[in-house]
Design an enzyme around this catalytic site. Structure first.
Site: not given
Length: 511
Positions: A208, A210, A215, A230, A259, A299, A377
């Site tokens: 995708e 970026k 965010r 975020r 985003e 997304f 993460r």
DNA sequence: GATGGCTGCCC
DNA sequence: ATTCTGC
DNA sequence: GCAGAATGGGCAGCCATC
């Protein structure tokens, strides 16, 4: 419970080196905390104040008042003091905050003051924050750490979950699930050096674009829409464009991840700094919005019409997203079912180049089979951004703190001007190993021209190779530019300062 | 009213 | 945000 | 592989001071 109990446990956690030992200390304290007090206790030991903003930081602290001889401050009193602090505003606010803060600190012993100062400064440095508090909580009530973590991610705050668990035991865990209207910490990405590396690591995946913006997590429940950042700050009022996009989604209820960016008239994305400023504007949103309209692009979808999609594979979540949002509201994306196929790899490289050519930040490669790892993460998202490097000259360095105490750490970086002088472009402390830290402390000591309160100014002789993500405008540095995310790659002992990169090279990278 | 320090939060 | 380090 | 530590720059908004 007394604040002294927390301060003492914090000190012991700091001294403990092992992970298990830290968790055991936390569990012991939580085990003798009542449900009513535990929200504050866990939050403090996770290194945060429950109040999102109190208006006091390092500078407000100043000189500490003389400490109390004996501990008497309770947790409830301490929490009430910070709550009162957070309510202060208007003329005279700074003086009033300082007064109230000193009144609190006066009642604290030396150990408690030490704890409070670090807590207020946001630097507990006890080697245990949120994740350890979760582990300690799980150990205290005999629950699975993973289950507690899941409840915290989905059930709002650590404090809320802790209270329910202490009051009702592990059975309370089943109450916490994803709810529309309650934000969850977003999934983050790791970094890969190249798309090829990312493809090799992930297997079947999608690539995708970026986008370089802010965010957002958007919760839609019919016409009721809320927008979060975020860190779960609610910014609905500042982002009418994101709220509107969600209202137009073809879904009754949904949680969307995306985003926001801004586009110029030429269709090119505007610099991050402009988007960031727009999102931070709250006094005149209508004015700011007409000046710089934002463009939300999504997304992922975490929940759709009552169905929790967090554990569904990414490919399935994306299919759901595509059903509810039109193409222009979605990030551009290329599926790569077989990343070992050379033609597919070539297509991905082309896509990544195209994304950059259109002015965007890079790409994110996502494993097709992975669930949404809220608040982590995850290894299944890999971002790839181009990295630039420059050879710059060290102009000075600052003494480090904490584990870097006694070492020169934060480097002042300069680029060469035509007249042979150097213009400071920014600082960095990143990329330095312990060995490099030791080496540079000695080397910069040799080059020192002047010792200052913060560190040393050095003769501009040592060249260092610096990696960075891009250049941005600056009001702080003399040439009006600075580097974004500068980090040390290596020292160039083979290069003289006259061979360092020039200011002109750097300013030419601004667009 | 202009300027600047500080906090909080975006990356 | 990036990077290094200890577990 | 995770979690934490160390510390970057810009921006808006609040408040203090000149």
């Amino acid at each position: 419970m007394l604040l002294a109990d927390i301060a003492q446990t914090s000190a012991r956690i700091t001294e403990a080196s092992g992970r298990n030992e830290k968790v055991a200390l936390l569990a012991e304290l939580f085990g003798r905390t009542g449900p009513d007090e535990v929200p504050v206790v866990v939050t403090y030991l996770a290194g945060r104040l429950p109040q999102r903003r109190t208006g006091v930081g390092w500078s407000t602290l100043g000189e500490l008042p003389p400490p109390a001889a004996r501990p008497t401050l309770t947790i409830a009193e301490t929490d009430a003091a910070f709550a009162a602090l957070a309510r202060v505003s208007g003329k005279g606010a700074q003086a009033a905050r300082k007064r109230q803060l000193d009144a609190l600190l006066e009642r604290a012993t030396e150990d408690e003051q030490h704890f409070l100062v670090r807590l207020i400064g946001g630097e507990l440095r006890q080697g245990a924050l949120d994740a350890f508090a979760v582990e300690g909580l799980a150990a205290a009530i005999g629950a699975e750490p993973g289950e507690v973590r899941r409840a915290v991610m989905l059930g709002g705050s650590l404090g809320t979950v802790a209270q329910a668990l202490l009051a009702e035991g592990p059975a309370a865990l089943s109450r916490f699930g994803l709810e529309v209207g309650r934000p969850v910490l977003p999934m983050l990405a790791h970094t890969a050096r190249s798309v090829d590396e990312a493809l090799d690591k992930l297997g079947p995946c999608a690539v995708e674009e970026k986008l370089d913006g802010i965010r957002v997590q958007v919760h839609k429940d019919g016409d009721l829409v809320r927008v979060y950042t975020r860190t779960l700050e609610e910014i609905t009022d500042r982002l009418p464009e994101a709220a509107e996009a969600a209202r137009q989604a073809d879904a009754g209820r949904a949680v969307l991840d995306g985003e926001v960016i801004a586009l110029g008239e030429d269709g090119w994305p505007r610099p991050f700094q402009e988007v960031s400023g727009r999102v931070a504007s709250r006094l005149d949103v209508a004015g700011a919005s007409s000046e710089l309209p934002l463009y939300p692009v999504f997304f992922d979808v975490l929940s759709l019409d009552g169905e929790d999609l967090l554990e569904k594979p990414s490919v399935q979540r994306h299919a759901a997203l595509a059903r509810v949002l039109p193409e222009e509201r979605r990030v551009r994306r290329v599926p790569v079912p077989d990343p070992q196929d050379e033609r597919a790899r070539e297509a991905v490289r082309g896509f990544a180049e195209q994304v950059l050519a259109r002015g965007h930040e890079g790409v994110v490669v996502k494993a097709l089979d992975a669930g949404y790892s809220a608040g982590r993460r995850g290894a299944s998202w890999l971002k790839v951004k181009p990295v630039h490097t420059l050879d710059l000259v060290v102009l000075g360095a600052e003494w480090g703190h904490g584990r870097r105490a006694g070492k020169l750490s934060n480097l002042h970086l300069g680029a060469r001007r035509e007249d042979g002088t150097f213009a400071m472009l920014g600082k960095t402390f990143k990329g330095l190993t312990d060995a490099l830290l030791t080496w540079q402390t000695a080397r910069l000591g040799e080059l020192s021209l002047e010792d200052t309160a913060w560190g040393v100014r050095v003769s501009p002789e040592q060249v260092v190779e610096i990696a960075f993500d891009g250049v941005q405008r600056s009001t702080r540095y003399p040439e009006g530019v600075t580097l974004r995310f500068a980090r040390v790659v290596r020292y160039r002992e083979d290069k003289r300062p006259e061979e360092a990169d020039t200011v002109e090279t750097v300013t030419a990278m601004l667009r």
